[in-house]
Design an enzyme around this catalytic site. Sequence first.
Site, PDB file in Angstrom:
ATOM      1  CB  VAL A  60     -48.716  35.017  52.878  1.00 24.80           C
ATOM      2  CG1 VAL A  60     -49.232  35.229  54.067  1.00 24.80           C
ATOM      3  CG2 VAL A  60     -49.271  33.663  52.095  1.00 24.80           C
ATOM      4  CG  HIS A  69     -52.378  36.637  58.346  1.00 28.84           C
ATOM      5  ND1 HIS A  69     -53.253  35.901  57.901  1.00 28.84           N
ATOM      6  CD2 HIS A  69     -52.516  37.156  59.422  1.00 28.84           C
ATOM      7  CE1 HIS A  69     -54.386  36.167  58.843  1.00 28.84           C
ATOM      8  NE2 HIS A  69     -53.772  37.049  59.791  1.00 28.84           N
ATOM      9  CB  CYS A 100     -33.893  31.518  61.882  1.00 26.14           C
ATOM     10  SG  CYS A 100     -33.334  30.232  63.329  1.00 26.14           S
ATOM     11  CB  CYS A 134     -32.212  33.510  65.868  1.00 22.91           C
ATOM     12  SG  CYS A 134     -31.457  33.254  64.198  1.00 22.91           S
ATOM     13  CB  THR A 169     -62.066  37.265  54.283  1.00 16.82           C
ATOM     14  OG1 THR A 169     -61.439  36.561  55.609  1.00 16.82           O
ATOM     15  CG2 THR A 169     -62.611  38.401  54.403  1.00 16.82           C
ATOM     16  CB  SER A 170     -64.034  32.203  55.750  1.00 14.03           C
ATOM     17  OG  SER A 170     -62.863  32.207  56.285  1.00 14.03           O
ATOM     18  CG  ASN A 172     -66.888  35.812  51.018  1.00 14.97           C
ATOM     19  OD1 ASN A 172     -65.553  35.941  50.809  1.00 14.97           O
ATOM     20  ND2 ASN A 172     -67.169  34.567  51.210  1.00 14.97           N
ATOM     21  CD  GLU A 177     -68.612  29.665  51.374  1.00 16.09           C
ATOM     22  OE1 GLU A 177     -69.213  28.720  50.867  1.00 16.09           O
ATOM     23  OE2 GLU A 177     -67.352  29.418  51.695  1.00 16.09           O
TER      24      GLU A 177
HETATM   25  C1  BJW Z   1     -64.471  34.109  47.000  1.00 16.62           C
HETATM   26  C2  BJW Z   1     -63.999  33.571  45.783  1.00 16.62           C
HETATM   27  C3  BJW Z   1     -64.033  34.326  44.907  1.00 16.62           C
HETATM   28  C4  BJW Z   1     -63.777  31.997  47.309  1.00 16.62           C
HETATM   29  N1  BJW Z   1     -64.687  35.725  44.832  1.00 16.62           N
HETATM   30  N2  BJW Z   1     -64.857  35.176  47.183  1.00 16.62           N
HETATM   31  C5  BJW Z   1     -60.985  31.569  69.773  1.00 16.62           C
HETATM   32  C6  BJW Z   1     -61.634  32.861  69.700  1.00 16.62           C
HETATM   33  C7  BJW Z   1     -61.156  33.985  68.800  1.00 16.62           C
HETATM   34  C8  BJW Z   1     -60.056  33.868  68.328  1.00 16.62           C
HETATM   35  C9  BJW Z   1     -59.200  32.733  68.645  1.00 16.62           C
HETATM   36  C10 BJW Z   1     -59.609  31.782  69.298  1.00 16.62           C
HETATM   37  N3  BJW Z   1     -58.510  30.748  69.477  1.00 16.62           N
HETATM   38  C11 BJW Z   1     -57.485  31.294  69.083  1.00 16.62           C
HETATM   39  C12 BJW Z   1     -57.844  32.282  68.435  1.00 16.62           C
HETATM   40  C13 BJW Z   1     -56.793  33.540  67.636  1.00 16.62           C
HETATM   41  C14 BJW Z   1     -56.472  32.812  66.388  1.00 16.62           C
HETATM   42  C15 BJW Z   1     -58.024  32.641  65.663  1.00 16.62           C
HETATM   43  O1  BJW Z   1     -58.466  33.363  64.871  1.00 16.62           O
HETATM   44  N4  BJW Z   1     -58.534  31.299  65.431  1.00 16.62           N
HETATM   45  C16 BJW Z   1     -59.472  31.187  64.966  1.00 16.62           C
HETATM   46  C17 BJW Z   1     -59.469  29.921  63.812  1.00 16.62           C
HETATM   47  C18 BJW Z   1     -60.726  30.648  65.801  1.00 16.62           C
HETATM   48  N5  BJW Z   1     -55.706  33.839  65.785  1.00 16.62           N
HETATM   49  C19 BJW Z   1     -54.567  33.718  65.933  1.00 16.62           C
HETATM   50  O2  BJW Z   1     -53.979  32.877  66.441  1.00 16.62           O
HETATM   51  C20 BJW Z   1     -53.830  35.124  65.314  1.00 16.62           C
HETATM   52  N6  BJW Z   1     -52.986  35.506  66.149  1.00 16.62           N
HETATM   53  C21 BJW Z   1     -53.406  36.118  67.205  1.00 16.62           C
HETATM   54  O3  BJW Z   1     -54.513  36.178  67.722  1.00 16.62           O
HETATM   55  O4  BJW Z   1     -52.222  36.635  68.167  1.00 16.62           O
HETATM   56  C22 BJW Z   1     -52.536  36.994  69.310  1.00 16.62           C
HETATM   57  C23 BJW Z   1     -52.294  35.780  70.152  1.00 16.62           C
HETATM   58  C24 BJW Z   1     -50.987  35.108  70.327  1.00 16.62           C
HETATM   59  C25 BJW Z   1     -50.909  34.139  70.887  1.00 16.62           C
HETATM   60  C26 BJW Z   1     -51.815  33.561  71.941  1.00 16.62           C
HETATM   61  C27 BJW Z   1     -53.264  34.395  72.059  1.00 16.62           C
HETATM   62  C28 BJW Z   1     -53.318  35.351  71.082  1.00 16.62           C
HETATM   63  C29 BJW Z   1     -52.930  34.728  63.965  1.00 16.62           C
HETATM   64  C30 BJW Z   1     -53.673  34.065  62.763  1.00 16.62           C
HETATM   65  C31 BJW Z   1     -52.748  33.738  61.748  1.00 16.62           C
HETATM   66  C32 BJW Z   1     -53.647  33.133  60.576  1.00 16.62           C
HETATM   67  N7  BJW Z   1     -52.596  32.636  59.786  1.00 16.62           N
HETATM   68  C33 BJW Z   1     -52.990  32.032  58.332  1.00 16.62           C
HETATM   69  C34 BJW Z   1     -52.079  31.532  57.813  1.00 16.62           C
HETATM   70  C35 BJW Z   1     -50.945  32.425  57.064  1.00 16.62           C
HETATM   71  C36 BJW Z   1     -49.640  31.614  56.425  1.00 16.62           C
HETATM   72  C37 BJW Z   1     -50.140  30.985  55.166  1.00 16.62           C
HETATM   73  O5  BJW Z   1     -50.676  31.594  54.287  1.00 16.62           O
HETATM   74  O6  BJW Z   1     -49.616  30.015  55.201  1.00 16.62           O
HETATM   75  O7  BJW Z   1     -53.438  32.918  57.443  1.00 16.62           O
HETATM   76  S1  BJW Z   1     -54.467  30.737  58.715  1.00 16.62           S
HETATM   77  C38 BJW Z   1     -55.053  31.280  57.205  1.00 16.62           C
HETATM   78  O8  BJW Z   1     -56.366  31.641  57.489  1.00 16.62           O
HETATM   79  C39 BJW Z   1     -54.476  32.520  56.594  1.00 16.62           C
HETATM   80  C40 BJW Z   1     -55.722  33.573  56.099  1.00 16.62           C
HETATM   81  O9  BJW Z   1     -54.783  34.618  55.832  1.00 16.62           O
HETATM   82  C41 BJW Z   1     -56.434  33.110  57.265  1.00 16.62           C
HETATM   83  C42 BJW Z   1     -57.834  33.565  56.871  1.00 16.62           C
HETATM   84  O10 BJW Z   1     -58.442  33.012  55.742  1.00 16.62           O
HETATM   85  P1  BJW Z   1     -59.213  33.423  54.527  1.00 16.62           P
HETATM   86  O11 BJW Z   1     -58.349  34.584  53.852  1.00 16.62           O
HETATM   87  O12 BJW Z   1     -60.392  34.260  54.952  1.00 16.62           O
HETATM   88  O13 BJW Z   1     -59.574  32.289  53.769  1.00 16.62           O
HETATM   89  P2  BJW Z   1     -60.710  31.161  53.716  1.00 16.62           P
HETATM   90  O14 BJW Z   1     -60.277  30.098  52.915  1.00 16.62           O
HETATM   91  O15 BJW Z   1     -61.072  30.795  55.119  1.00 16.62           O
HETATM   92  O16 BJW Z   1     -61.889  32.104  53.188  1.00 16.62           O
HETATM   93  C43 BJW Z   1     -62.029  32.285  51.653  1.00 16.62           C
HETATM   94  C44 BJW Z   1     -63.376  32.921  51.355  1.00 16.62           C
HETATM   95  O17 BJW Z   1     -63.438  33.418  49.927  1.00 16.62           O
HETATM   96  C45 BJW Z   1     -64.497  31.915  51.493  1.00 16.62           C
HETATM   97  O18 BJW Z   1     -65.387  32.526  52.178  1.00 16.62           O
HETATM   98  C46 BJW Z   1     -64.773  31.693  50.143  1.00 16.62           C
HETATM   99  O19 BJW Z   1     -66.337  31.619  49.897  1.00 16.62           O
HETATM  100  C47 BJW Z   1     -64.441  33.008  49.433  1.00 16.62           C
HETATM  101  N8  BJW Z   1     -64.168  32.790  47.932  1.00 16.62           N
HETATM  102  N9  BJW Z   1     -63.379  32.087  46.042  1.00 16.62           N
HETATM  103  C48 BJW Z   1     -65.030  36.091  46.189  1.00 16.62           C
HETATM  104  N10 BJW Z   1     -63.653  34.280  43.470  1.00 16.62           N
HETATM  105 ZN    ZN Z   2     -31.253  30.989  63.455  1.00 17.12          ZN
END
Ligand code: BJW
Ligand code: ZN
Length: 248
Positions: free
Chosen positions: A103, A119, A127, A130, A188-189, A213, A215
């Site tokens: 983001v 994301h 808001c 709304c 990404t993890s 990645n 790791e």
């Molecule tokens: C390096 C490095 C270097 C470090 N070089 N590498 C059960 C099963 C399956 C799915 C679900 C479930 N229960 C719920 C769900 C759905 C849920 C989900 O996936 N949950 C799981 C945790 C289980 N998903 C959702 O809710 C999504 N919506 C959805 O599914 O809608 C449909 C629906 C709606 C309603 C009801 C039911 C279904 C929405 C997901 C939104 C995620 N939002 C966030 C916050 C965004 C805003 C903000 O920034 O504040 O997004 S959470 C956070 O995680 C953020 C990231 O984009 C996202 C992913 O993380 P990312 O980018 O992978 O980062 P890290 O830290 O995890 O990993 C970094 C990696 O980099 C590491 O591996 C390091 O080793 C590596 N690294 N330095 C290369 N230099």
């Molecule tokens: Zn409003």
Amino acid sequence: MLEITKEFRNVLKSAGSVAVLTGAGISAESGVPTFRGEEGLWKKFRAEELASVDGFMSNPELVWEWYMFRRNIINSVSPNPGHYALAEMEKLFDNFTLITQNVDGLHKLSGSENIFELHGNILKNKCFECGKPYTEEIDPESGEHPNCECGGKVRPDVVWFGEMLPEAAINGAFEAASRAELFFSVGTSALVQPAASMPIIAKQGGAYLVEVNLEPTPLTDVADCSFLGKSGEILPQIVEILKSEKVG
Ligand code: BJW
Ligand code: ZN
């Protein structure tokens, strides 16, 4: 220089359609904290507790403080060689799509153009009630979230757990993943859905899957090729190899 297999070299040379999924790891070398692992905790809270509707409803001030903390970081950092490598890669393929979970807007700043932000964008607000965009300037030192004209609380324009992703972005990203001949998963993890399923969809559609990645992740065993290391060091080397292949 990075050692790559003959197969990866051939795919780099011949792929017409390329897609890349990035996560927080690509911005880590710019100084943006990742979400998971030790680096990912803020005041001992996990991302799942803060980046969720329930988290905001139960403690909006805490969640707002976390976003102001992260915004201040993001406003002060710059793209790193990993971002620039992907911007350069876009120019070297006929069809290139960048799908990001981030983001922070650093891909756009580094010159990438065809981007789907899954994301949202942390620098925008809307808001909570709304959904109307909130465009007033916000004092970075302010500890309190402003209110919308409807009385609802203002929140960042990002996607929280349990919320739907922007439709155009999710459709465009899945379409690019399913037609990709070469797919990169970078920094990404690969744990958060639906983004985590995109590399799998690509692979099922016949793409050559490359992971970069720090790791291993659940994707590592599925990938055709996995580079464990920093994206800011590995991606520029892949671009150099790509350029030499395109010339040669
Ligand atoms: C390096 C490095 C270097 C470090 N070089 N590498 C059960 C099963 C399956 C799915 C679900 C479930 N229960 C719920 C769900 C759905 C849920 C989900 O996936 N949950 C799981 C945790 C289980 N998903 C959702 O809710 C999504 N919506 C959805 O599914 O809608 C449909 C629906 C709606 C309603 C009801 C039911 C279904 C929405 C997901 C939104 C995620 N939002 C966030 C916050 C965004 C805003 C903000 O920034 O504040 O997004 S959470 C956070 O995680 C953020 C990231 O984009 C996202 C992913 O993380 P990312 O980018 O992978 O980062 P890290 O830290 O995890 O990993 C970094 C990696 O980099 C590491 O591996 C390091 O080793 C590596 N690294 N330095 C290369 N230099
Ligand atoms: Zn409003």
